[in-house]
Design a protein around this motif. Sequence first.
Motif, PDB file in Angstrom:
ATOM      1  N   ILE A  93       0.876  -1.169   0.000  1.00  0.00           N
ATOM      2  CA  ILE A  93       0.000   0.000   0.000  1.00  0.00           C
ATOM      3  C   ILE A  93       0.911   1.215   0.000  1.00  0.00           C
ATOM      4  CG2 ILE A  93      -1.739   1.261   1.295  1.00  0.00           C
ATOM      5  CD1 ILE A  93      -2.602  -1.474   2.489  1.00  0.00           C
ATOM      6  N   ALA A  94       0.610   2.160  -0.857  1.00  0.00           N
ATOM      7  CA  ALA A  94       1.480   3.325  -1.024  1.00  0.00           C
ATOM      8  C   ALA A  94       1.509   4.188   0.240  1.00  0.00           C
ATOM      9  CB  ALA A  94       1.000   4.166  -2.201  1.00  0.00           C
ATOM     10  N   GLN A  95       2.687   4.720   0.531  1.00  0.00           N
ATOM     11  CA  GLN A  95       2.856   5.659   1.640  1.00  0.00           C
ATOM     12  C   GLN A  95       2.777   7.071   1.064  1.00  0.00           C
ATOM     13  OE1 GLN A  95       6.297   4.821   4.048  1.00  0.00           O
ATOM     14  NE2 GLN A  95       6.136   2.633   3.666  1.00  0.00           N
ATOM     15  N   GLN A  96       2.446   8.029   1.917  1.00  0.00           N
ATOM     16  CA  GLN A  96       2.344   9.411   1.478  1.00  0.00           C
ATOM     17  C   GLN A  96       3.285  10.264   2.310  1.00  0.00           C
ATOM     18  OE1 GLN A  96      -1.756  10.434   1.933  1.00  0.00           O
ATOM     19  NE2 GLN A  96      -2.368   9.378   0.062  1.00  0.00           N
ATOM     20  N   ALA A  97       4.159  10.993   1.647  1.00  0.00           N
ATOM     21  CA  ALA A  97       5.123  11.830   2.349  1.00  0.00           C
ATOM     22  C   ALA A  97       4.438  12.945   3.128  1.00  0.00           C
ATOM     23  CB  ALA A  97       6.120  12.426   1.361  1.00  0.00           C
ATOM     24  N   ASP A  98       3.275  13.408   2.651  1.00  0.00           N
ATOM     25  CA  ASP A  98       2.571  14.481   3.362  1.00  0.00           C
ATOM     26  C   ASP A  98       1.404  13.947   4.178  1.00  0.00           C
ATOM     27  OD1 ASP A  98       1.143  13.719   1.151  1.00  0.00           O
ATOM     28  OD2 ASP A  98       0.439  15.737   0.657  1.00  0.00           O
ATOM     29  N   GLY A  99       1.384  12.644   4.443  1.00  0.00           N
ATOM     30  CA  GLY A  99       0.305  12.029   5.197  1.00  0.00           C
ATOM     31  C   GLY A  99       0.518  12.134   6.701  1.00  0.00           C
ATOM     32  N   VAL A 100      -0.289  11.391   7.440  1.00  0.00           N
ATOM     33  CA  VAL A 100      -0.242  11.349   8.895  1.00  0.00           C
ATOM     34  C   VAL A 100       0.829  10.351   9.325  1.00  0.00           C
ATOM     35  CG1 VAL A 100      -1.592  10.856  10.977  1.00  0.00           C
ATOM     36  CG2 VAL A 100      -2.700  11.865   8.975  1.00  0.00           C
ATOM     37  N   ALA A 101       1.570  10.693  10.348  1.00  0.00           N
ATOM     38  CA  ALA A 101       2.632   9.803  10.833  1.00  0.00           C
ATOM     39  C   ALA A 101       2.022   8.665  11.643  1.00  0.00           C
ATOM     40  CB  ALA A 101       3.622  10.570  11.683  1.00  0.00           C
ATOM     41  N   TYR A 102       2.483   7.450  11.367  1.00  0.00           N
ATOM     42  CA  TYR A 102       2.139   6.292  12.190  1.00  0.00           C
ATOM     43  C   TYR A 102       3.440   5.806  12.803  1.00  0.00           C
ATOM     44  CZ  TYR A 102       0.536   1.763  13.753  1.00  0.00           C
ATOM     45  OH  TYR A 102       0.236   0.676  14.528  1.00  0.00           O
ATOM     46  N   HIS A 103       3.521   5.844  14.130  1.00  0.00           N
ATOM     47  CA  HIS A 103       4.743   5.474  14.839  1.00  0.00           C
ATOM     48  C   HIS A 103       4.636   4.029  15.322  1.00  0.00           C
ATOM     49  CE1 HIS A 103       5.916   9.668  14.821  1.00  0.00           C
ATOM     50  NE2 HIS A 103       4.698   9.986  15.274  1.00  0.00           N
ATOM     51  N   PHE A 104       5.750   3.324  15.261  1.00  0.00           N
ATOM     52  CA  PHE A 104       5.829   1.940  15.718  1.00  0.00           C
ATOM     53  C   PHE A 104       7.255   1.672  16.170  1.00  0.00           C
ATOM     54  CE2 PHE A 104       6.725   2.122  11.250  1.00  0.00           C
ATOM     55  CZ  PHE A 104       7.811   1.284  11.075  1.00  0.00           C
TER      56      PHE A 104
END
Length: 184
Positions: A93-104
């Motif tokens: 699934i594509a990631q978005q550089a200007d999207g919301v951060a998901y931390h793990f």
Amino acid sequence: MKKPQLNPLQAQLLKSGLANDAKAREVKAEKRKQDKLKRNNGVEIVDEIKLSAEQQRQQQIERDRELNRQRKMAEEQKALAAQIRQIVEMNRIAQQADGVAYHFTDDGKVKSVYVSDKVRTALVNGRAGIVRADNRYEIVPAEVARKIQTRDAGPIVVLNQATQDLPAEDDPYAAYQIPDDLLW
């Protein structure tokens, strides 16, 4: 008395005075004893040599088997890694550089991927997972992550349990919204 036959070297040594008849007889007697022992014990010596050679051959066969087993395991690991890489490439699934951060967390370090709100919700609810492939993190659907996990659990970084989007009836905090700055 018959004079013993000497080999040419012994004859030369006797003429030059470096050896005498007594010493030549002594050496010849010793040689006869050794030949007699070889004839009597020759079978045992040959058997020991054959036994030793057979043991060495068996040890070599064992080493070869172990090396072949290790090579086969390495090839299987390589093929498995290639399969996982292919599955991830086909289903990511594509990631978005200007999207919301998901931390793990991965190996005790906090990492982040930037995704859309929809993908972030899917990650939180267990409908998507994060896989480590080729030193980067890829997001895949949960079914694909489980398929990868059955082959090798090592690449799976995040795969949450699937949850319902509906709040529990007895949840006392269901009416409260989570502030945007507390999103994890």
